[in-house]
Design a protein around this motif. Structure first.
Motif, short mmCIF file in Angstrom:
data_model
loop_
_atom_site.label_atom_id
_atom_site.label_comp_id
_atom_site.label_asym_id
_atom_site.label_seq_id
_atom_site.Cartn_x
_atom_site.Cartn_y
_atom_site.Cartn_z
N VAL A 162 0.86 -1.19 0.00
CA VAL A 162 0.00 0.00 0.00
C VAL A 162 0.89 1.24 0.00
O VAL A 162 1.86 1.32 0.77
CB VAL A 162 -0.94 0.03 1.22
CG1 VAL A 162 -2.02 1.10 1.03
CG2 VAL A 162 -1.60 -1.33 1.44
N PHE A 163 0.53 2.21 -0.84
CA PHE A 163 1.38 3.38 -1.03
C PHE A 163 0.57 4.68 -0.88
O PHE A 163 -0.55 4.77 -1.42
CB PHE A 163 2.01 3.38 -2.43
CG PHE A 163 2.80 2.14 -2.72
CD1 PHE A 163 4.13 2.05 -2.38
CD2 PHE A 163 2.19 1.05 -3.33
CE1 PHE A 163 4.86 0.91 -2.64
CE2 PHE A 163 2.92 -0.10 -3.60
CZ PHE A 163 4.25 -0.17 -3.25
N PRO A 164 1.14 5.68 -0.21
CA PRO A 164 0.52 7.01 -0.21
C PRO A 164 0.48 7.55 -1.64
O PRO A 164 1.17 7.05 -2.54
CB PRO A 164 1.45 7.85 0.67
CG PRO A 164 2.20 6.85 1.50
CD PRO A 164 2.35 5.64 0.63
N PRO A 165 -0.32 8.60 -1.88
CA PRO A 165 -0.46 9.13 -3.24
C PRO A 165 0.88 9.39 -3.93
O PRO A 165 1.77 10.03 -3.36
CB PRO A 165 -1.25 10.41 -3.02
CG PRO A 165 -2.07 10.13 -1.81
CD PRO A 165 -1.19 9.30 -0.93
N PHE A 166 1.03 8.88 -5.11
CA PHE A 166 2.13 9.08 -6.05
C PHE A 166 3.46 8.48 -5.58
O PHE A 166 4.48 8.64 -6.25
CB PHE A 166 2.32 10.57 -6.37
CG PHE A 166 2.91 10.80 -7.75
CD1 PHE A 166 2.17 10.49 -8.88
CD2 PHE A 166 4.19 11.28 -7.91
CE1 PHE A 166 2.71 10.67 -10.15
CE2 PHE A 166 4.74 11.47 -9.17
CZ PHE A 166 4.00 11.17 -10.29
N THR A 167 3.48 7.78 -4.47
CA THR A 167 4.74 7.21 -3.97
C THR A 167 5.27 6.13 -4.90
O THR A 167 6.47 6.09 -5.22
CB THR A 167 4.54 6.63 -2.56
OG1 THR A 167 4.18 7.69 -1.68
CG2 THR A 167 5.82 5.98 -2.04
N PHE A 168 4.40 5.23 -5.35
CA PHE A 168 4.86 4.17 -6.24
C PHE A 168 5.33 4.74 -7.57
O PHE A 168 6.35 4.32 -8.13
CB PHE A 168 3.75 3.15 -6.47
CG PHE A 168 4.19 1.96 -7.28
CD1 PHE A 168 4.88 0.92 -6.67
CD2 PHE A 168 3.93 1.88 -8.64
CE1 PHE A 168 5.31 -0.19 -7.42
CE2 PHE A 168 4.34 0.79 -9.38
CZ PHE A 168 5.03 -0.24 -8.78
N GLN A 169 4.60 5.71 -8.10
CA GLN A 169 4.99 6.31 -9.36
C GLN A 169 6.35 7.00 -9.24
O GLN A 169 7.16 6.97 -10.17
CB GLN A 169 3.94 7.33 -9.81
CG GLN A 169 2.58 6.72 -10.14
CD GLN A 169 1.63 6.71 -8.95
OE1 GLN A 169 2.04 6.41 -7.82
NE2 GLN A 169 0.37 7.05 -9.19
N ARG A 170 6.60 7.61 -8.10
CA ARG A 170 7.86 8.34 -7.92
C ARG A 170 9.05 7.40 -7.80
O ARG A 170 10.08 7.59 -8.44
CB ARG A 170 7.77 9.23 -6.68
CG ARG A 170 9.05 10.06 -6.43
CD ARG A 170 8.95 10.85 -5.13
NE ARG A 170 7.78 11.72 -5.12
CZ ARG A 170 6.73 11.56 -4.31
NH1 ARG A 170 6.74 10.58 -3.41
NH2 ARG A 170 5.72 12.38 -4.37
N HIS A 171 8.92 6.37 -6.98
CA HIS A 171 10.05 5.49 -6.69
C HIS A 171 10.10 4.25 -7.58
O HIS A 171 11.17 3.64 -7.72
CB HIS A 171 10.03 5.08 -5.22
CG HIS A 171 10.18 6.22 -4.28
ND1 HIS A 171 11.37 6.87 -4.07
CD2 HIS A 171 9.27 6.83 -3.46
CE1 HIS A 171 11.20 7.84 -3.18
NE2 HIS A 171 9.94 7.83 -2.80
N GLN A 172 8.98 3.83 -8.11
CA GLN A 172 8.88 2.67 -9.00
C GLN A 172 9.52 1.42 -8.39
O GLN A 172 10.27 0.69 -9.04
CB GLN A 172 9.49 3.00 -10.37
CG GLN A 172 8.76 4.14 -11.06
CD GLN A 172 9.16 4.33 -12.50
OE1 GLN A 172 9.83 3.49 -13.10
NE2 GLN A 172 8.74 5.44 -13.08
N THR A 173 9.17 1.17 -7.14
CA THR A 173 9.64 -0.02 -6.45
C THR A 173 8.64 -0.37 -5.35
O THR A 173 7.92 0.51 -4.85
CB THR A 173 11.03 0.18 -5.82
OG1 THR A 173 11.38 -1.00 -5.07
CG2 THR A 173 11.05 1.38 -4.89
N PHE A 174 8.60 -1.66 -4.96
CA PHE A 174 7.75 -2.08 -3.85
C PHE A 174 8.45 -1.87 -2.51
O PHE A 174 7.85 -2.14 -1.47
CB PHE A 174 7.35 -3.55 -4.02
CG PHE A 174 6.40 -3.77 -5.17
CD1 PHE A 174 5.06 -3.47 -5.05
CD2 PHE A 174 6.87 -4.25 -6.39
CE1 PHE A 174 4.17 -3.65 -6.11
CE2 PHE A 174 6.00 -4.43 -7.46
CZ PHE A 174 4.66 -4.13 -7.32
#
Length: 230
Positions: free
Chosen positions: A178-190
């Protein structure tokens, strides 16, 4: 009052699997793993949108049976070398939400042993702390017990040690991120910075990668169904 941001869940679920054939549609007590997972996520009450990414018509039918949204995956992302990260990044731009205005959850299609409360706990922990959260479970052995094999000889991978030298260790349960808004897009990692874990017992956290994992998951399901303690 601040408007509540929605929580969106994407479940990658291709049909092909190298080690467990058609893994996501394998059944526990007559119900496909994918369908069980979707229903658990629905019962958590956390998600405004649950989409299942697949190239398979059979997965589409299972998705419809469970009441989720099917996300058509291109053939280029359906081979054995495509990663969950690639799939999620492909679908994010087409979701009906502004990129910075939703919490993102990525679910594993075979995480069928989780309780709805486990899912809700992980999502709520992310929301309350503003930190990326994954479901984890306690590592059942010492790191010093991990052995590598080379030319028929075994040796510790990480060196020798005693239990008190290591403390409690946790392993990614292969279940939910689970990721806060735009966190996954920014870091592109789990595994982004400031990652935290939501802990669940091992009887609810079997990461199904090989046939023995599937056998264990079925056994644990019936163990719990009979009412034995966790």
């Amino acid at each position: 009052m601040t408007e509540r941001l929605p929580t969106v869940c994407i479940i990658p679920a291709k049909l092909t699997s190298r080690r467990v054939p058609e893994k996501n549609l394998q059944k526990i007590d007559g119900v496909p793993l994918l369908v069980r997972t979707i229903r658990t996520y629905q019962d958590s009450g956390c998600f405004d949108y649950i989409g299942v990414s697949s190239e398979s018509e059979r997965v589409r039918e299972a998705t419809a049976e469970a009441g989720a949204i099917w996300l058509m995956r291109p053939d280029a992302l359906s081979d054995p070398y495509s990663t969950m990260k690639d799939v999620v990044l492909y679908h994010l731009p087409s979701l009906p939400f502004a990129p910075t205005e939703f919490y993102l959850a990525v679910g594993v299609a075979t995480s069928a042993l989780l309780d709805p409360g486990d899912v809700a706990g992980a999502v709520n922990l992310c929301r309350s702390t503003g930190r990326a959260t994954m479901i984890v479970t306690e590592l059942p052995y010492l790191l010093s017990e991990v052995l590598g094999e080379e030319d028929g000889h075994l040796a510790p991978v990480l060196g020798q040690g005693r239990s008190r030298d290591h403390g409690t260790r946790y392993v990614d349960a292969g279940a939910l991120y689970v990721f806060p808004p735009f966190t996954f897009q920014r870091h592109q990692t789990f595994y982004p910075p400031d990652l935290q874990g939501y802990k669940v017992p091992r009887v609810r956290a079997v990461d199904i990668n090989v046939p023995d994992d599937l056998h264990l998951a079925r056994a644990l399901y019936h163990y719990r169904k009979l009412g034995y303690p966790e």
